[in-house]
Design an enzyme around this catalytic site. Structure first.
Site, PDB file in Angstrom:
ATOM      1  N   GLU A   1      -7.485   0.467  -4.091  1.00 45.50           N
ATOM      2  CA  GLU A   1      -7.400   0.427  -2.631  1.00 45.50           C
ATOM      3  C   GLU A   1      -8.709   0.007  -1.948  1.00 45.50           C
ATOM      4  O   GLU A   1      -8.688  -0.884  -1.088  1.00 45.50           O
ATOM      5  CB  GLU A   1      -6.896   1.777  -2.115  1.00 45.50           C
ATOM      6  CG  GLU A   1      -5.399   1.926  -2.411  1.00 45.50           C
ATOM      7  CD  GLU A   1      -4.902   3.363  -2.395  1.00 45.50           C
ATOM      8  OE1 GLU A   1      -5.659   4.254  -1.983  1.00 45.50           O
ATOM      9  OE2 GLU A   1      -3.761   3.583  -2.811  1.00 45.50           O
TER      10      GLU A   1
ATOM     11  N   ASP B   1     -13.209   5.211   1.634  1.00 48.69           N
ATOM     12  CA  ASP B   1     -11.748   5.229   1.792  1.00 48.69           C
ATOM     13  C   ASP B   1     -11.235   6.658   1.648  1.00 48.69           C
ATOM     14  O   ASP B   1     -11.122   7.178   0.543  1.00 48.69           O
ATOM     15  CB  ASP B   1     -11.130   4.306   0.723  1.00 48.69           C
ATOM     16  CG  ASP B   1      -9.605   4.283   0.770  1.00 48.69           C
ATOM     17  OD1 ASP B   1      -9.012   5.008   1.584  1.00 48.69           O
ATOM     18  OD2 ASP B   1      -9.012   3.538  -0.028  1.00 48.69           O
TER      19      ASP B   1
ATOM     20  N   LYS C   1       2.731  11.216  -3.434  1.00 47.14           N
ATOM     21  CA  LYS C   1       1.690  10.554  -4.223  1.00 47.14           C
ATOM     22  C   LYS C   1       0.755  11.556  -4.910  1.00 47.14           C
ATOM     23  O   LYS C   1       0.202  11.273  -5.963  1.00 47.14           O
ATOM     24  CB  LYS C   1       0.879   9.641  -3.294  1.00 47.14           C
ATOM     25  CG  LYS C   1      -0.103   8.729  -3.994  1.00 47.14           C
ATOM     26  CD  LYS C   1      -0.712   7.797  -2.963  1.00 47.14           C
ATOM     27  CE  LYS C   1      -1.726   6.854  -3.564  1.00 47.14           C
ATOM     28  NZ  LYS C   1      -2.282   5.978  -2.528  1.00 47.14           N
TER      29      LYS C   1
ATOM     30  N   ASP D   1       0.880  -1.169   0.000  1.00 49.11           N
ATOM     31  CA  ASP D   1       0.000   0.000   0.000  1.00 49.11           C
ATOM     32  C   ASP D   1       0.916   1.217   0.000  1.00 49.11           C
ATOM     33  O   ASP D   1       1.565   1.518   0.999  1.00 49.11           O
ATOM     34  CB  ASP D   1      -0.886  -0.022   1.260  1.00 49.11           C
ATOM     35  CG  ASP D   1      -1.706   1.259   1.415  1.00 49.11           C
ATOM     36  OD1 ASP D   1      -1.696   2.102   0.490  1.00 49.11           O
ATOM     37  OD2 ASP D   1      -2.354   1.410   2.469  1.00 49.11           O
TER      38      ASP D   1
END
Lengths: 111, 578
Positions: free
Chosen positions: B147, B169, B70, B9
């Site tokens: 994810e 999420d 990211k 992850d």
């Protein structure tokens, strides 16, 4: 070409729930990560017949894939063109084909 | 025995690595910590720092520390770390290399393959950048999975009853929501939606702005030009956010934050949870709007949902639970640590790909619609850029769809095919993700049929081909190749560069006792790289190839294989320097 019913292994009268269950079982045995092509075939079969609407659409518009040559050979094959098969038998043979499908085929000639 | 495939992850704020052993999922701890903060930095000696140590130095040396990389993935940009420019892929690769090393230390073997998770709402370019980061880190990315889907896999495994779940999420930088059906050992994503630039970092930013406004009002000072003070404020804002998850008030105190005419300025500000919730209300509303879009995509309503799963650290914000409770009428689940369950799901999928039976199979969808543009109509008027969607959102992956188009004019010898992502009927309002020219078409009247095929693979990456029906002439591209900023040469030199950073630190820490041959090889690589600026493209290509060969040998401890490429590279350097 195999019908979506054959791919999922369900009868044409199967319920939504039965079709879904058969689909899930086949997905479980053929995960998309192992064989994407096989999975896509299962997925497309499921989408073609997953509910009443899609089954109707499938019945009306999917290519019936009738082997007309084989049909003719069967009708005239036994004694040659001079002695076709009995009218009753021929009608019986035709009744094995879905009329809607055949009509759809005739009215929607592929380019 | 199969190669080990790890599950990673790669988060905006935190990253984790997990593995399945004997059917059990383990998130691998490094010095007792399962969470690796996604910070990268260089220390006083130019040694690379990853994780908590980099996060700690962020306050003192923000100019040589990088956080939240990211958020920049998929953009053509550079970040500066200690005066050197790096691509987002390279910084992400540094984090991946660290995770790889953590996993290798745990299993005692080298690891070369990974499943990496990406936000469901990551675009084609962002996915491609993630794969490139993996390659730079020396990891083959065997699969990228979404994810929320990974989290659903963890919750769905071993579920006996059919259930419909909503996965909410909210991470550091991205928001995803997925509606998932779990039944008969299949975890089936019905619909996904999201926002790839919405997360906890945005909440921090709002608190930062609140603090800056306070300082401006109280002291009449703009803090932005002061890097260190800004870093402290960013850190203080994040701390305040965490405190407000548990407490009704947070006190933000930073002594000696700045100086004004020799007088030190101290920051003190009390922030109430209610004020914070007002600040972030627009963001929370946006997530709930996205949730309703996902439900609609799945043709369900709120009362059809049996369970809500919270993923991502930002879901600890109390008002999120409250709002979800209001919408759905029950409390969300959180048995599995929201910071760890994505990595666990990635490891389970990795095991699945490796041939293990994990009892659960994943079926995912694309949250995007892809299509092209053609001469057509918009609002009843002729328009040259009518959007023609081909792959619709929430299609199950992998998916392949074709559409036939006709040439518009007589003797049209070429067609420019443009590919878009989005749903607006005007193609120009969608995101163009690639284009290509089909040339040398037959010299025929208008109406020459061109078939366009869009193929979206399991990683969510699009492959496109166009075919002239009459001649069979075909042209195909992978979208990522069309817009990727890295060609293979650049990728391998990026790998060199990042390997170099790690190689240096390994030597200085004395962890690896390099033989003289290995040390010489590393030195010659450094020498060669120093010359890159001044050499011809041809020489550079030769050098890059040799460096590649040498580092492959270094990685596989093949000392005998080093001799020949090192000699050849030395020869080139000698020739260039003389």
């Amino acid at each position: 070409m195999i019908s979506p019913y054959d791919i999922l292994g369900v009868p044409e009268q199967a319920s939504d729930a039965d079709i879904k269950q058969a689909y899930l079982q086949r997905v479980k045995d053929n995960p998309p990560d192992r064989d994407p092509a096989r999975f896509r075939q299962i997925q497309e079969a499921f989408e073609a017949i997953k509910d009443q609407d899609s089954r109707l659409r499938h019945a009306l518009f999917a290519m019936p894939h009738i082997e007309f040559d084989a049909l003719l050979a069967q009708a005239f094959g036994q004694q040659g063109a001079s002695e076709p098969m009995a009218a009753d038998d021929f009608l019986k043979l035709l009744s094995t084909l879905s009329i809607e499908k055949s009509l759809a085929q005739l009215t929607k000639t592929p380019s | 025995m199969n190669d080990i495939i790890i599950g990673i992850d790669l988060g905006t704020t935190n990253s984790e690595v997990a593995i399945v052993e004997n059917g059990k999922v383990t998130v691998i701890a490094d010095n007792g910590h399962k969470i690796l903060p996604s910070f990268v930095g260089l220390d006083d000696n130019g040694e690379i720092l990853v994780g908590a140590s980099a996060r700690n130095q962020y306050l003192i040396y923000p100019e040589r520390t990088v956080k939240s990389i990211k958020r920049l993935m998929g953009q053509d940009t550079r970040v500066t770390m200690a005066g050197q420019a790096y691509t987002p892929q390279e910084i992400s690769a540094i984090i991946l290399k660290r995770l790889k090393a953590i996993a290798e230390a745990y299993v005692g073997r080298s690891i070369a393959k990974a499943v990496i998770t990406v936000p469901a709402y990551f675009s084609d370019a962002q996915r491609q950048a993630t794969r490139e980061a993996g390659e730079i880190a020396g990891l083959e990315v065997v699969r990228m999975i979404n994810e929320p889907t990974a989290a659903a896999l963890v919750y769905g495994a071993g579920q006996l009853d059919a259930k419909r779940m909503l996965v909410y999420d909210l991470g550091g930088g991205t928001f995803d929501v997925s509606v998932v059906n779990v039944q008969s050992g299949v975890v089936e994503v019905l619909a996904s939606h999201g926002d790839n630039h919405l997360g906890g970092d945005d909440f921090d930013q709002l608190i930062v702005e609140r603090i800056l406004a306070h300082i401006r009002q109280q002291f009449g000072i703009e803090v932005e030009p002061h890097g260190k003070a800004m870093a402290r404020i960013v850190r203080a804002a994040e701390q305040a956010k965490l405190v407000l998850s548990d407490e009704p008030y947070a006190t933000i105190e930073e002594e000696y934050l700045l100086e004004r005419q020799g007088t030190p300025l101290h920051l003190t500000l009390e922030l109430a949870r209610s004020e914070y919730e007002d600040l972030i209300a627009d963001h929370i509303n946006a997530t709930l709007d996205a949730t309703h879009i996902a439900l609609k995509g799945a043709k369900l309503i709120a009362s059809d949902i049996d369970e809500i799963i919270l993923v991502g650290g930002s879901t600890r914000t109390p008002c999120i639970r409250e709002r979800l409770f209001e919408e759905f009428g029950f409390e969300p689940h959180g048995e599995v640590d929201p910071d760890l369950c994505v990595a666990m799901g990635a490891a389970m999928q990795a095991a699945m790909i490796n041939g293990e039976d994990i009892g659960t199979v994943l079926v995912d969808v694309t949250p995007y619609t892809f299509g092209t543009c053609a001469v057509g109509y918009l609002d009843g008027m002729p328009y040259p850029y009518q959007y023609i969607p081909i792959v619709h959102k929430n299609s199950v992956l992998p998916v392949r769809k074709s559409e036939a188009f006709e040439t518009f004019t007589d003797n049209q010898r070429e067609v420019n095919v443009r590919i878009f992502q989005g749903e607006d009927p005007d193609a120009l309002n969608n995101v163009e993700i690639g284009e290509f020219l089909v040339e040398g078409l037959l010299d025929v009247p208008a109406g020459n049929i061109i078939t366009l095929t869009l193929d979206l693979d399991l990683n969510g990456i699009l492959h496109v081909s166009a075919r002239e029906k009459a001649s069979g002439k075909e042209k195909a591209i992978t979208i990522n190749n069309a817009i990727s900023r890295f060609d293979s040469g650049e990728l391998s030199s990026a790998k060199q560069r990042i390997d170099g950073l790690f190689g240096d630190s390994a030597e200085q820490a004395g962890r690896t006792a390099d033989s003289s041959a290995v040390a010489a090889a590393r030195q010659v690589i450094k020498k060669a790289e120093a010359l890159f600026e001044t050499v011809s493209a041809e020489d550079k290509e030769d050098m890059v190839d040799l460096i590649e060969t040498i580092s492959t040998c270094l990685e596989s401890d093949d000392e005998a294989g080093l001799k020949e490429p090192v000699e050849r590279l030395n020869d080139i350097i000698y020739y260039l320097e003389s």
